[in-house]
Design a protein around this motif. Structure first.
Motif, PDB file in Angstrom:
ATOM      1  N   UNK A 226      -0.561  33.824  20.020  1.00 33.90           N
ATOM      2  CA  UNK A 226      -1.348  34.561  21.021  1.00 33.90           C
ATOM      3  C   UNK A 226      -1.418  33.743  22.303  1.00 33.90           C
ATOM      4  N   UNK A 227      -1.445  34.446  23.415  1.00 34.23           N
ATOM      5  CA  UNK A 227      -1.466  33.808  24.724  1.00 34.23           C
ATOM      6  C   UNK A 227      -2.903  33.567  25.165  1.00 34.23           C
ATOM      7  N   UNK A 228      -3.162  32.351  25.659  1.00 31.07           N
ATOM      8  CA  UNK A 228      -4.485  32.038  26.204  1.00 31.07           C
ATOM      9  C   UNK A 228      -4.482  32.090  27.730  1.00 31.07           C
ATOM     10  N   UNK A 229      -3.451  31.509  28.361  1.00 31.88           N
ATOM     11  CA  UNK A 229      -3.436  31.459  29.832  1.00 31.88           C
ATOM     12  C   UNK A 229      -2.105  30.906  30.318  1.00 31.88           C
ATOM     13  N   UNK A 230      -1.821  31.122  31.598  1.00 37.76           N
ATOM     14  CA  UNK A 230      -0.677  30.477  32.245  1.00 37.76           C
ATOM     15  C   UNK A 230      -1.188  29.305  33.074  1.00 37.76           C
ATOM     16  N   UNK A 231      -0.338  28.288  33.233  1.00 38.56           N
ATOM     17  CA  UNK A 231      -0.760  27.069  33.915  1.00 38.56           C
ATOM     18  C   UNK A 231      -0.642  27.124  35.427  1.00 38.56           C
ATOM     19  N   UNK A 232       0.090  28.101  35.966  1.00 38.25           N
ATOM     20  CA  UNK A 232       0.279  28.180  37.417  1.00 38.25           C
ATOM     21  C   UNK A 232      -0.999  28.603  38.121  1.00 38.25           C
ATOM     22  N   UNK A 233      -1.054  28.337  39.420  1.00 39.77           N
ATOM     23  CA  UNK A 233      -2.259  28.661  40.206  1.00 39.77           C
ATOM     24  C   UNK A 233      -2.485  30.170  40.295  1.00 39.77           C
ATOM     25  N   UNK A 234      -1.391  30.932  40.283  1.00 42.23           N
ATOM     26  CA  UNK A 234      -1.463  32.391  40.343  1.00 42.23           C
ATOM     27  C   UNK A 234      -0.920  32.974  39.040  1.00 42.23           C
ATOM     28  N   UNK A 235      -1.346  34.183  38.708  1.00 39.39           N
ATOM     29  CA  UNK A 235      -0.816  34.846  37.521  1.00 39.39           C
ATOM     30  C   UNK A 235       0.694  35.059  37.658  1.00 39.39           C
ATOM     31  N   UNK A 236       1.376  35.014  36.555  1.00 39.23           N
ATOM     32  CA  UNK A 236       2.825  35.154  36.573  1.00 39.23           C
ATOM     33  C   UNK A 236       3.235  36.617  36.626  1.00 39.23           C
ATOM     34  N   UNK A 237       4.194  36.968  37.515  1.00 31.57           N
ATOM     35  CA  UNK A 237       4.714  38.344  37.523  1.00 31.57           C
ATOM     36  C   UNK A 237       5.331  38.750  36.190  1.00 31.57           C
ATOM     37  N   UNK A 238       5.757  37.767  35.397  1.00 28.05           N
ATOM     38  CA  UNK A 238       6.355  38.069  34.094  1.00 28.05           C
ATOM     39  C   UNK A 238       5.318  38.557  33.095  1.00 28.05           C
ATOM     40  N   UNK A 239       4.056  38.209  33.306  1.00 28.75           N
ATOM     41  CA  UNK A 239       2.977  38.623  32.397  1.00 28.75           C
ATOM     42  C   UNK A 239       1.664  38.656  33.176  1.00 28.75           C
ATOM     43  N   UNK A 240       1.529  39.589  34.105  1.00 28.01           N
ATOM     44  CA  UNK A 240       0.350  39.602  34.985  1.00 28.01           C
ATOM     45  C   UNK A 240      -0.972  39.849  34.265  1.00 28.01           C
ATOM     46  N   UNK A 241      -0.889  40.336  33.032  1.00 33.92           N
ATOM     47  CA  UNK A 241      -2.120  40.584  32.269  1.00 33.92           C
ATOM     48  C   UNK A 241      -2.737  39.302  31.719  1.00 33.92           C
ATOM     49  N   UNK A 242      -1.970  38.208  31.713  1.00 29.94           N
ATOM     50  CA  UNK A 242      -2.467  36.942  31.154  1.00 29.94           C
ATOM     51  C   UNK A 242      -3.138  36.142  32.263  1.00 29.94           C
ATOM     52  N   UNK A 243      -4.390  35.723  32.070  1.00 29.80           N
ATOM     53  CA  UNK A 243      -5.096  34.979  33.126  1.00 29.80           C
ATOM     54  C   UNK A 243      -4.536  33.577  33.313  1.00 29.80           C
ATOM     55  N   UNK A 244      -4.926  32.950  34.397  1.00 30.37           N
ATOM     56  CA  UNK A 244      -4.553  31.555  34.636  1.00 30.37           C
ATOM     57  C   UNK A 244      -5.610  30.635  34.028  1.00 30.37           C
ATOM     58  N   UNK A 245      -5.209  29.407  33.740  1.00 33.11           N
ATOM     59  CA  UNK A 245      -6.183  28.401  33.312  1.00 33.11           C
ATOM     60  C   UNK A 245      -7.219  28.198  34.422  1.00 33.11           C
ATOM     61  N   UNK A 246      -6.756  28.275  35.676  1.00 37.96           N
ATOM     62  CA  UNK A 246      -7.638  28.027  36.820  1.00 37.96           C
ATOM     63  C   UNK A 246      -8.770  29.042  36.921  1.00 37.96           C
ATOM     64  N   UNK A 247      -8.620  30.179  36.294  1.00 42.47           N
ATOM     65  CA  UNK A 247      -9.714  31.158  36.294  1.00 42.47           C
ATOM     66  C   UNK A 247     -10.886  30.662  35.462  1.00 42.47           C
ATOM     67  N   UNK A 248     -10.628  29.748  34.554  1.00 41.44           N
ATOM     68  CA  UNK A 248     -11.690  29.117  33.755  1.00 41.44           C
ATOM     69  C   UNK A 248     -11.969  27.691  34.196  1.00 41.44           C
TER      70      UNK A 248
END
Length: 338
Positions: free
Chosen positions: A232-254
């Protein structure tokens, strides 16, 4: 005119009288047209610091044909793997500064290795001039489906409630995904345990079995496992959400300010003339704007990111500061053999 008033300099058969303060500049201006040559005058070599077939090599081979077209010259990929990228990087640093040898630089080789290995045979800031970033590679934090955490916020709460009981995998001590998780620890104060593996495949297998709980890795491969339900996906590490999976939040949101990506860029020896750097930058930017190349890179999980040389310098300074802080916190400096 007396000696105090000026000097004579011959260029193209014409004697030019120059005031003393303008002598050096005058020599450059006078000699320029006679010595200037079109660039490039021979095949351009891109030194890739890893063996053929890996992600870095694939990205270089996707970009190189378009660079060749924009430069009007053959571009050759020269794989020089060894010592975690140190061998190839040193070769590029010692090359003639004429724009015919480029370094396909990576975040591991140019941002992380210098922090881990203070006695490298080159200095990134002194020995290289940036042409442009090429791509950033957002990383996806995934977890075993049984972990009672569905977001980074949940993971932090769980880790604080059970210090030292949650573990995470990496592809080795000092690897980017090891330091990416250590960055999270450094910014949040959580206590989670590192379990290093010799490569991604065994780490993913143990993650699926539940032997480890969390792992940071490239988006395309991890998304396949997420969509199959095995992770299961928790988050992406980039500053902005990834276009490849825009539904997955960024770590920076937390965790505001968190950013962990890997990246590729092109560099030349530091003494390379600025005009050649500008010519190369123009070729890179034109190449990365091509729809076909953009699509090919995104299929590899990369996001094209052309930059000016000045923007690349700023990015590199931010990367150096980030990983310097993490490496100091882990005490790894000087303890990792290339």
């Amino acid at each position: 005119m007396t000696k105090a008033e000026g000097r004579r300099q011959k260029a193209k058969g014409v004697w030019v009288i120059l005031p003393p303060s303008s002598f050096i500049l005058g020599c450059v201006l006078a000699a320029g047209p006679a010595s200037a040559q079109p660039y490039p005058t021979k095949p351009v070599r891109i030194v890739v610091t890893y063996v053929p077939g890996g992600n870095t090599d694939v990205a270089a081979r996707l970009v190189s044909p378009h660079l060749a077209e924009n430069l009007g010259q053959t571009v050759i990929i020269d794989n020089r793997g060894g010592a975690g990228g140190v061998v190839g990087t040193e070769i590029a640093a010692r090359a003639a500064p004429d724009g015919h040898t480029l370094l396909f630089g990576t975040s591991a080789g140019l941002s992380i290795n210098p922090q881990l290995q203070p006695k490298l045979p080159y200095n990134v800031e002194r020995d290289f001039a940036p042409i442009s970033l090429l791509v950033i590679n957002p990383q996806l934090m995934v977890a075993h489906p049984g972990l009672p955490a569905n977001t980074v916020g949940d993971l932090l709460k769980l880790a604080r409630a059970q210090p030292g009981r949650i573990n995470y995998a990496s592809v080795g001590v000092g690897s980017p995904n090891h330091l990416g998780m250590e960055l999270l620890k450094n910014m949040t104060g959580i206590d989670i345990v590192h379990v290093p593996y010799k490569g991604s495949a065994p780490a993913v297998l143990d993650l699926m079995s539940g032997s480890v709980s969390v792992f940071f890795s490239s988006i395309p491969v991890m998304l396949t496992h997420v969509r199959s339900g095995r992770l299961k996906a928790l988050a992406v590490g980039s500053a902005m959400r990834s276009p490849a999976a825009p539904e997955i939040p960024t770590v920076a949101e937390s965790v505001p300010g968190f950013e962990y990506v890997t990246w590729y860029g092109l560099f030349v020896p530091a003494a390379t003339p600025r005009a050649i750097v500008a010519r190369l930058n123009d070729a890179v930017v034109k190449s990365l704007r091509l729809p076909r190349l953009d699509q090919q890179l995104r299929e590899q999980g990369s996001e094209p990111r052309p930059t000016t040389p000045a923007e690349t310098v700023k990015f590199m300074k931010e990367e150096h500061a980030r990983w310097s802080r993490v490496v100091k916190a882990t005490g790894l400096a000087g303890k990792i053999n290339p």
